[in-house]
Write a protein that holds these residues in place. Structure first.
Motif, PDB file in Angstrom:
ATOM      1  N   HIS A 194      46.154  30.885 -36.806  1.00  0.00           N
ATOM      2  CA  HIS A 194      45.226  31.779 -37.803  1.00  0.00           C
ATOM      3  C   HIS A 194      44.540  30.929 -38.952  1.00  0.00           C
ATOM      4  N   ALA A 195      45.282  30.202 -39.303  1.00  0.00           N
ATOM      5  CA  ALA A 195      44.652  29.069 -40.441  1.00  0.00           C
ATOM      6  C   ALA A 195      43.178  28.498 -39.775  1.00  0.00           C
ATOM      7  N   LEU A 221      53.742  34.249 -40.676  1.00  0.00           N
ATOM      8  CA  LEU A 221      52.429  33.818 -41.506  1.00  0.00           C
ATOM      9  C   LEU A 221      51.720  34.781 -41.905  1.00  0.00           C
ATOM     10  N   LEU A 222      51.852  36.036 -42.017  1.00  0.00           N
ATOM     11  CA  LEU A 222      50.505  36.913 -42.455  1.00  0.00           C
ATOM     12  C   LEU A 222      50.532  36.431 -44.189  1.00  0.00           C
ATOM     13  N   ARG A 226      46.993  35.592 -45.747  1.00  0.00           N
ATOM     14  CA  ARG A 226      46.160  36.228 -46.743  1.00  0.00           C
ATOM     15  C   ARG A 226      45.989  35.412 -47.963  1.00  0.00           C
ATOM     16  N   THR A 227      46.959  34.421 -48.224  1.00  0.00           N
ATOM     17  CA  THR A 227      46.758  33.412 -49.454  1.00  0.00           C
ATOM     18  C   THR A 227      45.604  32.560 -48.881  1.00  0.00           C
ATOM     19  N   GLU A 231      42.035  31.958 -50.899  1.00  0.00           N
ATOM     20  CA  GLU A 231      41.810  30.589 -51.765  1.00  0.00           C
ATOM     21  C   GLU A 231      40.052  30.318 -51.194  1.00  0.00           C
ATOM     22  N   ARG A 232      39.879  30.872 -50.071  1.00  0.00           N
ATOM     23  CA  ARG A 232      38.436  30.452 -49.358  1.00  0.00           C
ATOM     24  C   ARG A 232      37.234  31.557 -49.747  1.00  0.00           C
ATOM     25  N   ARG A 233      38.032  32.300 -50.582  1.00  0.00           N
ATOM     26  CA  ARG A 233      37.012  33.379 -51.511  1.00  0.00           C
ATOM     27  C   ARG A 233      36.421  34.403 -50.326  1.00  0.00           C
TER      28      ARG A 233
END
Length: 343
Positions: A194-195, A221-222, A226-227, A231-233
């Motif tokens: 997902h990352a 890893l949900l 989300r974090t 972070e990537r706006r």
């Protein structure tokens, strides 16, 4: 033909749905089919239990098998005795525990078949069977030395996966805009990448600023995902749809333009890709399991640039996926080949 599938899992995940659809298709072809699952493990709050699903389908075996990797020795012995007394023509084992049990408990005269659902099960200690299935064609060679018939068992697809008749209304009902929707539809775990998907989507928006990412599922890893989205706006362009099942899951899939499958879990038949194709959704996928046979656009390496290149390629596959009836017929042919090879 009397067929008993052994599936030592309490979860409606991994190969469970594929086994259920295969059993249903075999039954529709006139055979007597049941599926035994793990009846011992009940503390499975994080996933949907398999027993109610198989019960509702009328497929749940009631032959008294615990069929659990958590069974103590005396329970395993009880399973062996119960299995030996069954009157079946085919014993189809799906997991390692099933195959070990079947190795010593196959009823007299029954044909023992083993399905491999992930490459980790292909090891030298794999017990003997009269025939095997693998989830992807490139894995067949790993079993050729056993001199037993080997067949690919593709993903079977529930009839509810079909193109929506009104995507615009469906999107509105789901709270989605009428824009280009990219989705990922899997458990949030390391193997599903997902990352990588979030990073690739961030790059994709430079080319398609109107695009939106829909993440369906839950998992360990949900929160980390989300974090990363924050972070990537990308918060305003990403929808977390949560865990979905049945017709609700089909609706989320039907709403998409494109699905990214960037890794597989414990079922290499790539069922999600087959479901997406059935819904008319474009599939962008890495080179794992059966994904290359189902992808519209192949991701040559698990990198941001490769994912974006595949997404922007616009490629569409022309091959058709076999029907459940055709798959079930092929598996029945495997049973026959295995029975004849023993004579």
């Amino acid at each position: 033909m009397r067929i008993l599938h052994l599936l030592a899992s309490p979860f409606w995940s991994g190969p469970a749905e594929n086994v259920a659809l295969l059993a249903q298709a075999q039954r529709a072809l006139g055979h007597e089919v049941t599926v035994a699952v793990d009846r011992k493990r009940r503390d499975i709050a994080a996933e949907e239990p398999a027993v109610p699903r198989f019960q509702a389908l009328g497929l749940l075996d009631e032959g008294g098998l615990a069929l659990s990797v958590k069974s103590p020795p005396w329970e395993l012995w009880s399973d062996l005795r119960a299995l030996r007394q069954r009157k079946v023509d085919v014993l189809h084992a799906h997991f390692t525990h099933d195959h070990l049990l079947a190795r010593w408990g196959t009823p007299k005269g029954a044909v023992r078949i083993r399905s491999i659902h992930a490459p980790r099960s292909l090891r030298a200690s794999l017990p003997e069977a009269a025939g095997y299935t693998v989830p992807a064609s490139h894995l067949r060679a790993r079993l050729e030395g056993r001199h037993r018939p080997v067949q690919v068992l593709p993903a079977l697809v529930d009839p509810m996966f079909e193109p929506t008749k009104d995507r615009q209304t469906l999107r509105r009902d789901l709270g989605l805009g009428d824009t280009y929707l990219v989705g990922m539809i899997s458990t949030f775990q390391e193997s599903r990448r997902h990352a990588l998907g979030v990073e690739a989507f961030a790059t994709l928006t430079r080319h398609r600023p109107e695009a939106r990412l829909v993440l369906v599922g839950d998992g360990a890893l949900l929160d980390a995902t989300r974090t990363l989205v924050t972070e990537r706006r990308l918060t305003g362009q990403v929808t977390f749809a949560g865990y979905q099942q049945g017709p609700a899951f089909a609706n989320w899939l039907q709403a998409l333009d494109e699905v990214w499958i960037l890794g597989l879990g414990n079922d290499w038949s790539a069922r999600a890709a087959a479901q997406a194709r059935a819904c008319g959704v474009r599939v962008v996928a890495v080179n794992e399991g059966a994904l290359p046979d189902l992808a519209d656009a192949k991701v040559e390496a698990p990198t941001v640039d490769a994912v974006v290149a595949a997404a922007l390629s616009g490629a569409r596959a022309t091959t058709e996926h076999p029907t459940n009836t055709l798959i079930a017929t092929s598996v029945l042919d495997l049973y026959q080949q295995a029975a004849e090879a023993r004579r």
